[in-house]
Scaffold this motif. Structure first.
Motif, mmCIF file in Angstrom:
data_model
loop_
_atom_site.group_PDB
_atom_site.id
_atom_site.type_symbol
_atom_site.label_atom_id
_atom_site.label_comp_id
_atom_site.label_asym_id
_atom_site.label_seq_id
_atom_site.Cartn_x
_atom_site.Cartn_y
_atom_site.Cartn_z
ATOM 1 N N ARG A 1 78.137 3.899 64.843
ATOM 2 C CA ARG A 1 77.410 2.731 64.286
ATOM 3 C C ARG A 1 77.498 2.929 62.630
ATOM 4 N NH1 ARG A 1 70.757 2.800 63.175
ATOM 5 N NH2 ARG A 1 70.929 1.099 61.427
ATOM 6 N N ARG B 1 70.236 -5.379 62.703
ATOM 7 C CA ARG B 1 70.064 -6.950 62.330
ATOM 8 C C ARG B 1 70.555 -7.798 63.223
ATOM 9 N NH1 ARG B 1 73.017 -8.763 58.235
ATOM 10 N NH2 ARG B 1 71.584 -10.304 57.497
ATOM 11 N N CYS B 2 71.809 -7.624 64.010
ATOM 12 C CA CYS B 2 72.397 -8.370 65.094
ATOM 13 C C CYS B 2 72.326 -7.620 66.392
ATOM 14 C CB CYS B 2 73.761 -8.584 64.733
ATOM 15 S SG CYS B 2 74.937 -7.317 64.657
ATOM 16 N N GLY C 1 73.573 -11.129 61.669
ATOM 17 C CA GLY C 1 72.233 -11.012 61.572
ATOM 18 C C GLY C 1 71.488 -12.089 62.675
ATOM 19 N N CYS D 1 78.531 -8.602 60.406
ATOM 20 C CA CYS D 1 77.379 -8.580 61.184
ATOM 21 C C CYS D 1 76.802 -10.214 60.858
ATOM 22 C CB CYS D 1 76.406 -7.714 60.287
ATOM 23 S SG CYS D 1 74.788 -7.731 60.883
ATOM 24 N N GLN E 1 71.663 0.452 68.199
ATOM 25 C CA GLN E 1 71.834 -0.896 67.846
ATOM 26 C C GLN E 1 71.808 -1.329 66.310
ATOM 27 O OE1 GLN E 1 68.921 -2.875 70.223
ATOM 28 N NE2 GLN E 1 70.560 -3.733 71.932
ATOM 29 N N CYS E 2 72.570 -2.099 66.072
ATOM 30 C CA CYS E 2 72.452 -2.771 64.534
ATOM 31 C C CYS E 2 71.002 -3.452 64.400
ATOM 32 C CB CYS E 2 73.505 -3.669 64.227
ATOM 33 S SG CYS E 2 73.347 -4.718 62.745
ATOM 34 N N HIS F 1 81.477 -3.651 59.441
ATOM 35 C CA HIS F 1 80.461 -4.427 60.210
ATOM 36 C C HIS F 1 79.547 -5.362 59.098
ATOM 37 C CE1 HIS F 1 77.757 -5.586 63.255
ATOM 38 N NE2 HIS F 1 76.574 -5.362 62.714
ATOM 39 N N GLN F 2 79.561 -4.739 57.783
ATOM 40 C CA GLN F 2 78.861 -5.221 56.705
ATOM 41 C C GLN F 2 79.333 -6.797 56.563
ATOM 42 O OE1 GLN F 2 78.014 -2.843 53.144
ATOM 43 N NE2 GLN F 2 79.166 -1.308 53.979
ATOM 44 N N ASP G 1 80.774 -1.437 70.443
ATOM 45 C CA ASP G 1 81.169 -2.494 69.471
ATOM 46 C C ASP G 1 82.222 -1.712 68.591
ATOM 47 O OD1 ASP G 1 81.017 -5.315 69.022
ATOM 48 O OD2 ASP G 1 80.647 -4.461 67.011
ATOM 49 N N ARG H 1 73.278 -14.558 65.170
ATOM 50 C CA ARG H 1 74.105 -14.139 66.330
ATOM 51 C C ARG H 1 74.302 -15.275 67.380
ATOM 52 N NH1 ARG H 1 73.203 -8.872 69.962
ATOM 53 N NH2 ARG H 1 75.269 -8.924 71.370
ATOM 54 N N LEU I 1 79.600 0.373 60.234
ATOM 55 C CA LEU I 1 79.059 -0.295 58.982
ATOM 56 C C LEU I 1 79.955 0.204 57.750
ATOM 57 C CD1 LEU I 1 76.392 -1.239 57.996
ATOM 58 C CD2 LEU I 1 75.658 0.675 57.335
#
Length: 399
Positions: A128, A117-118, A142, A140, A114-115, A136-137, A75, A145, A132
Motif C-alpha cells: 500500500r 479513499r477508493c 476516491g 486514486c 485497503q486505500c 496511487h496518488q 493492486d 470509483r 502510494l
C-alpha cells in the motif's frame, strides 16, 4: 517477452527505480547488432536449475477483464488475495468445497489493507505504501470509483470493451531501455492488438489517456506518434504475470511428508479438483496481468531456450531460471512460444513469431531445419490426412 499487452493503466503504473535483486544478477545486457538489438549474456557460469536473477517490474498491472471476473489480486504486486479454498470454491462454483491441509495456504488476510479513499486492496502495508509513493496518488479514484464519467473509468471501459510527479527523467530513461520499433512495425503491432479498426481505436485510447493523465513533461507520449510508440513498447515487451493461491497450496501439499495412503488420497483429491475446475472455468485459473521487466526484456527468443521465467513467490517478482548449464559469455535465451508451439514445424513457428513479434527466428533448431518444406503444421496434418484417405481408398479398391 510475452505477446500479451497489459491493462492501459500499466503505462502509468508502478515506477520502481530500485530493481533490487536484479542488480546482483549473473547476467548483463549487451548490444548485438542493429538488426537484433540487445541480448542477455551470462557474466559467470550458471548451473541448471539456478536462478539467473530475480527482478521487479518497472510497471505492472492486472488485466482489466481478469479483475472484472473477480480474480482478486493485490493492486500493487498482483499477489492473489483469496485463500486457496476461496480460490477453488470460486473456480468450481461450489461454496461448500473444503480443502484439506488449510494450514498450507500462504495467504495472510490479516495483513491485507485497503486505500481509505477508493478501497482498492493490497496484500500488505508495504505494498500500500509503495503504491502510494509511486503512482496511487495520481490514479486514486476516491469516491469516483464507480462514476462512469470519470476520465480514468472512461479510459478503462474503452480498453475493456476492446478485449481484454518527481520521476519524469527516470521514467523516460527507463522506457528508452526497452525494445523500440520503426513506425511501420509499431503500426503493425497496433493492428495486431486492436484489429482492423486499430487506427480509430488507438486514437480513442490516446484521447482518453490524455484526458486522464496528461502532463506537460511527458507530452511526447501523448502525441499520436508517441502514444503509438508507447503502445507498441508495451505490446512487444510485456511479460505475462500469473499468480494463484490454489497453485501455491498445491505446491505446499506436494512437499508434505505423508504416509503412502494419505499421499495417494491427497494426490487423487487434487487431480480430481483440477479436472472439475477445468470443466467449470476452463484454462483461466490465475490472477493474470502484464509487466515490463528491464533485464528480462533483453532476453532474445530461441526455439531451444536455455532459461525460462516463472513467478514462484505468488506476486510480480520474476525469476529467470536456467534450464541447462550456461557458460560465462553465453547468450541467455527464453522462448516466446509455448511447449506445444515449439514442437511444430519451423515454418509454423516462424509464422507465429512473425505475426506476433515481427522477426524470423535463426536459432540452431531453425537453422538445422532450414531445408524442411515451407508448410505449416496444419498443412502437414492435412497432407497426412489426405495420404491416409488415399491409402484407405486403395485398400478398399484392392478388396
Amino acid at each position: 517477452m510475452a505477446a500479451a499487452a497489459g491493462d492501459v493503466r500499466g503505462a502509468a503504473l508502478g515506477a520502481r527505480p530500485g530493481l533490487g535483486a536484479a542488480a546482483a544478477a549473473a547476467a548483463e545486457a549487451r548490444f548485438i547488432s542493429s538488426a537484433k538489438g540487445k541480448g542477455l549474456f551470462a557474466t559467470r557460469s550458471i548451473r541448471k536449475g539456478e536462478a539467473v536473477f530475480v527482478e521487479k517490474p518497472v510497471v505492472s498491472s492486472q488485466f482489466l477483464w481478469n479483475a472484472l471476473y473477480n480474480y482478486r489480486a493485490c493492486d500493487h504486486c498482483l499477489r492473489a488475495l483469496e485463500t486457496a479454498e476461496e480460490n477453488a470454491q470460486r473456480l468450481l462454483g461450489r461454496s461448500s468445497l473444503v480443502l484439506p491441509h488449510p494450514e498450507q495456504c500462504s495467504i495472510r488476510k490479516d495483513l491485507h489493507q485497503q486505500c481509505p479513499r477508493c478501497q482498492v486492496t493490497y496484500c500488505s502495508a508495504e505494498c500500500r505504501q509503495a503504491a502510494l509513493e509511486q503512482y496511487h496518488q495520481v490514479l486514486c479514484l476516491g469516491p469516483s470509483r464507480d462514476d462512469p464519467t470519470h476520465p480514468l473509468n472512461k479510459l478503462q471501459e474503452a480498453w475493456r470493451k476492446r478485449y481484454w510527479c518527481s520521476m519524469f527523467d527516470w521514467w523516460i530513461k527507463a522506457f528508452s531501455q526497452f525494445c523500440s520499433k520503426t513506425a511501420n512495425e509499431e503500426e503493425e503491432i497496433a493492428h495486431k492488438l486492436l484489429g482492423d479498426k486499430f487506427k480509430g481505436q488507438l486514437e480513442l485510447l490516446r484521447l482518453l489517456f490524455t484526458e486522464a493523465l496528461y502532463d506537460e513533461q511527458l507530452s511526447r507520449w501523448f502525441t499520436p506518434e508517441g502514444f503509438r510508440s508507447l503502445f507498441a513498447l508495451v505490446g512487444t515487451n510485456g511479460q505475462g504475470i500469473g499468480t494463484s493461491s490454489l497453485s501455491q497450496w498445491v505446491h505446499a501439499c506436494d512437499a508434505l511428508d505423508l504416509p503412502m495412503l494419505q499421499r495417494e488420497e491427497l494426490d487423487a483429491f487434487i487431480d480430481q479438483l483440477y479436472k472439475d475446475i477445468e470443466k467449470e472455468s476452463g484454462e483461466f485459473l490465475n490472477c493474470e496481468g502484464s509487466g515490463l521487466y528491464m533485464l528480462q526484456s533483453c532476453c532474445n527468443h530461441s526455439c531451444i531456450p536455455n532459461a525460462e521465467t516463472s513467478f514462484p513467490d505468488n506476486n510480480f517478482l520474476l525469476y529467470l531460471t536456467a534450464l541447462e548449464d550456461i557458460e560465462a559469455g553465453e547468450e541467455i535465451c527464453i522462448s516466446y512460444l509455448d511447449c506445444c508451439q515449439r514442437e511444430r514445424s519451423r515454418h509454423s513457428r516462424n509464422k507465429i513469431l512473425r505475426e506476433n513479434y515481427l522477426f524470423t527466428c535463426s536459432c540452431p533448431k531453425c537453422l538445422a531445419q532450414a531445408d524442411d518444406p515451407d508448410v505449416t503444421s496444419d498443412e502437414e496434418e492435412e497432407a497426412e490426412g489426405e495420404t491416409d484417405d488415399a491409402e484407405l481408398e486403395d485398400e478398399m479398391t484392392d478388396v
